[in-house]
Structure formats: C-alpha cells, structure tokens
Design an enzyme around this catalytic site. Sequence first.
Site, PDB file in Angstrom:
ATOM      1  N   SER A 278       0.688  -1.157  -0.150  1.00  0.00           N
ATOM      2  CA  SER A 278      -0.031  -0.031   0.119  1.00  0.00           C
ATOM      3  C   SER A 278       0.940   1.396   0.169  1.00  0.00           C
ATOM      4  O   SER A 278       0.336   2.506  -0.321  1.00  0.00           O
ATOM      5  CB  SER A 278      -1.343  -0.641   1.429  1.00  0.00           C
ATOM      6  OG  SER A 278      -1.978  -1.012   1.173  1.00  0.00           O
TER       7      SER A 278
ATOM      8  N   LYS B   1       0.970   3.589  -2.705  1.00  0.00           N
ATOM      9  CA  LYS B   1      -0.544   4.056  -3.706  1.00  0.00           C
ATOM     10  C   LYS B   1      -0.123   5.493  -2.752  1.00  0.00           C
ATOM     11  O   LYS B   1      -0.834   6.417  -3.565  1.00  0.00           O
ATOM     12  CB  LYS B   1      -0.946   3.957  -2.027  1.00  0.00           C
ATOM     13  CG  LYS B   1      -2.026   2.619  -2.249  1.00  0.00           C
ATOM     14  CD  LYS B   1      -2.670   2.272  -0.838  1.00  0.00           C
ATOM     15  CE  LYS B   1      -3.760   0.944  -1.665  1.00  0.00           C
ATOM     16  NZ  LYS B   1      -4.372   0.220  -0.018  1.00  0.00           N
TER      17      LYS B   1
ATOM     18  N   TYR C  41      -2.712  -2.984 -10.786  1.00  0.00           N
ATOM     19  CA  TYR C  41      -2.843  -2.270  -9.152  1.00  0.00           C
ATOM     20  C   TYR C  41      -2.042  -2.946  -8.446  1.00  0.00           C
ATOM     21  O   TYR C  41      -0.616  -2.989  -7.841  1.00  0.00           O
ATOM     22  CB  TYR C  41      -4.104  -2.467  -8.298  1.00  0.00           C
ATOM     23  CG  TYR C  41      -4.437  -2.786  -6.478  1.00  0.00           C
ATOM     24  CD1 TYR C  41      -3.688  -1.077  -6.436  1.00  0.00           C
ATOM     25  CD2 TYR C  41      -4.655  -4.007  -6.551  1.00  0.00           C
ATOM     26  CE1 TYR C  41      -4.108  -1.907  -5.121  1.00  0.00           C
ATOM     27  CE2 TYR C  41      -4.698  -3.339  -5.335  1.00  0.00           C
ATOM     28  CZ  TYR C  41      -4.265  -2.060  -4.137  1.00  0.00           C
ATOM     29  OH  TYR C  41      -4.284  -1.740  -2.818  1.00  0.00           O
TER      30      TYR C  41
ATOM     31  N   TYR D  59      -3.535   2.611   7.520  1.00  0.00           N
ATOM     32  CA  TYR D  59      -5.193   2.300   7.920  1.00  0.00           C
ATOM     33  C   TYR D  59      -6.224   2.581   8.586  1.00  0.00           C
ATOM     34  O   TYR D  59      -6.350   3.782   9.131  1.00  0.00           O
ATOM     35  CB  TYR D  59      -4.706   0.941   7.994  1.00  0.00           C
ATOM     36  CG  TYR D  59      -4.333   0.476   6.884  1.00  0.00           C
ATOM     37  CD1 TYR D  59      -4.211   0.308   5.397  1.00  0.00           C
ATOM     38  CD2 TYR D  59      -3.265  -0.537   6.865  1.00  0.00           C
ATOM     39  CE1 TYR D  59      -3.360  -0.316   4.777  1.00  0.00           C
ATOM     40  CE2 TYR D  59      -2.221  -0.845   6.727  1.00  0.00           C
ATOM     41  CZ  TYR D  59      -2.538  -0.459   4.663  1.00  0.00           C
ATOM     42  OH  TYR D  59      -1.469  -0.903   4.349  1.00  0.00           O
TER      43      TYR D  59
ATOM     44  N   VAL E  76       1.159  -3.679   3.911  1.00  0.00           N
ATOM     45  CA  VAL E  76       1.565  -4.942   4.897  1.00  0.00           C
ATOM     46  C   VAL E  76       2.584  -5.802   4.462  1.00  0.00           C
ATOM     47  O   VAL E  76       2.024  -7.542   5.633  1.00  0.00           O
ATOM     48  CB  VAL E  76       0.020  -6.010   4.264  1.00  0.00           C
ATOM     49  CG1 VAL E  76      -1.043  -4.943   4.441  1.00  0.00           C
ATOM     50  CG2 VAL E  76       0.228  -6.114   2.620  1.00  0.00           C
TER      51      VAL E  76
END
Length: 321
Positions: free
Chosen positions: A78, A81, A206, A257, A275
């Site tokens: 992540s 991102k 992605y 998160y 993660v």
Amino acid sequence: MDNEIVKGMSSMLQVLTKQKRLKQWINEIQPISKKGRLATYIPQLGTANPDALGIVICPLDGDVLAEGNTSTPFTLQSISKVITLALALMDHGPDKVFSHVGMEPTGDPFNSIVKLEMMKPSKPLNPMINAGAIAVSSLIKGKNADEKFERILDLTRKLLNNPGITYSEDVYWSEWETGDRNRALAYFMRETKVIEGDVEEIVSLYFKHCSIEVTCFDLAQLGYVLANYGRNQRGEQLMPADVTRVVHSFMVTCGMYNGSGEFAIKVGIPAKSGVAGGILASVPQKMGIGVYGPALNEKGNSICGVLLLQKLSEAWNLSIF
C-alpha cells in the site's frame, strides 16, 4: 582547537549517540514481533522473517542513520499508493482525480466494500484504501497497462534514487491468484462508473505496483523527497510542491489504515504503511524515514515499526502537531 574541528567532533558525537539509541530501541522492541502476524492472505508475504526490524533515517541536513535489517528487500504494497496518487495528480490535476475518489478518512478496514455500497456517489472515500488506489490506478496515463506500469516504475526509480528498482514477480502472481476482494471492488466501481476500462488490466496494474520491491534505504529516500517538497538531494524537482502537500495530508489522515487517528496522536508524523511490513514516514522540512518489520498488528501495520516510530518521535520531538 579550530572551531570547525570542534563542530565536526560535536556532530560526530551526536550521530554516534543517535545511532546507539536506535540500536537500543530496536533491541527493546524487536521481541514484540512475536505478538504480530504476517500477511499470509497473500501467500508469498508469509515467507518473510517475522522477527526482522530495521530503520533508515535520511535527514535533509545531516548524516544518514541506519540500524537493523535495513537491506532486506520487501514489497511496497500500500505504500505504492503514495506514488500512484502523486502520478495521477501530475497527470490530471486534483479536480479530475478527486471526482473519482474522495478525501475523507475511514474507520473501516483497507479492503472493505461496505462504504462503496453506502455512499452516494459510490466513490471510494480516499486514495489510501484499496478501492481508492484501484480507482487512482485507472487514471494513470498510458496506452495500455504495460505503459502505465512503466511510467509508475520510472517515477518510483527517480523518487527513490535507485534505477535498479523493479517488482517481484512471485509476489505479483501471489496477489493475482488471491486478489478476489480487490477484483470485487473494481467490478463494483466499474458498475457505478467510478472507473472505466478493462477491470482485469486495472487490477493487474494495481497488483504490479504493490509488488515493487524496495529496502528501508529506498523508503527513506522517498520520505526525503516528500519532506523536501518534491526535491531530491541534488535539488531536482521531481514532483510539484503542491502534490507533496496533498500526499502528506493523506498520509496523516489515512496512511495507517484505520489506525491513522491513534498514530497521529501518538506519533504525529505523516506516514504510509504496507502489509509487507514497510512504513514510509516523512517529517516536512526535516527528514525521510524508512522502517521494515513484517509482523503486523490487528490494523495491518508493522507492530514493531509503529512502536519504533513512536519512540523516535517522542525522543526527537518530531510530531507535526
């Protein structure tokens, strides 16, 4: 004694003191990894050493500090991102990007579909959750998925000052084979007109940028560029300053998160976790930080990495609040 020599000796002593403190913190915190868990729902991530822990600090003015498992490769997950959001903003500007994804934090897990069904319009709440990142990925310019990924990879290499950066095919295929929830998010968003195009291509893109492989040194360099408002150590402007401000804002409000609020209170540093165990941290006008510890807490953040950043922030007074 010459003043410059005195200053040099004092600076060296400070570096040694900080290095000693980092080592002490890692030794204290590392056993807590036993309370965490690996992200085995992506099978390839389950092969990591759960006891690994490392940190690299890259100040805007000072010597790089490194301690622990700093050269161990891991995938961005992540954290990527941050890069795709920056690229989409540079491609289209904020009005276009935020017509497809919102700007608000969420209390739900990063892969939740609940808010997509409840919100009107049904666009993801922010770019740091999976649905939001998939929507952002669909906006990257390029004639096909390969060209889009090459543009992401090219920007990543520049931001991390590492032309050898690539992605892990093993992790990519592991995500491809187990990523049904992300496919569900993407198909739902295509049905509600949030994204357009081939869903499998978008999801593949992605998965691929999540699988980009880095080390703590790479993350610290990325943090440096963000902290320096888009400029690298050579003074080159790699992204506009206004883009770094947007990215920093999302890192503070959504980067950890649904543990982002607690992290903001206890640590107070813009950060983005993944993660695989990485945490990118960036203290504006001060430093970039890269942390790796693959054992995760219940929110999906590195259990040891969070504690390490908390100690660092408290000791060095790094909170932006």
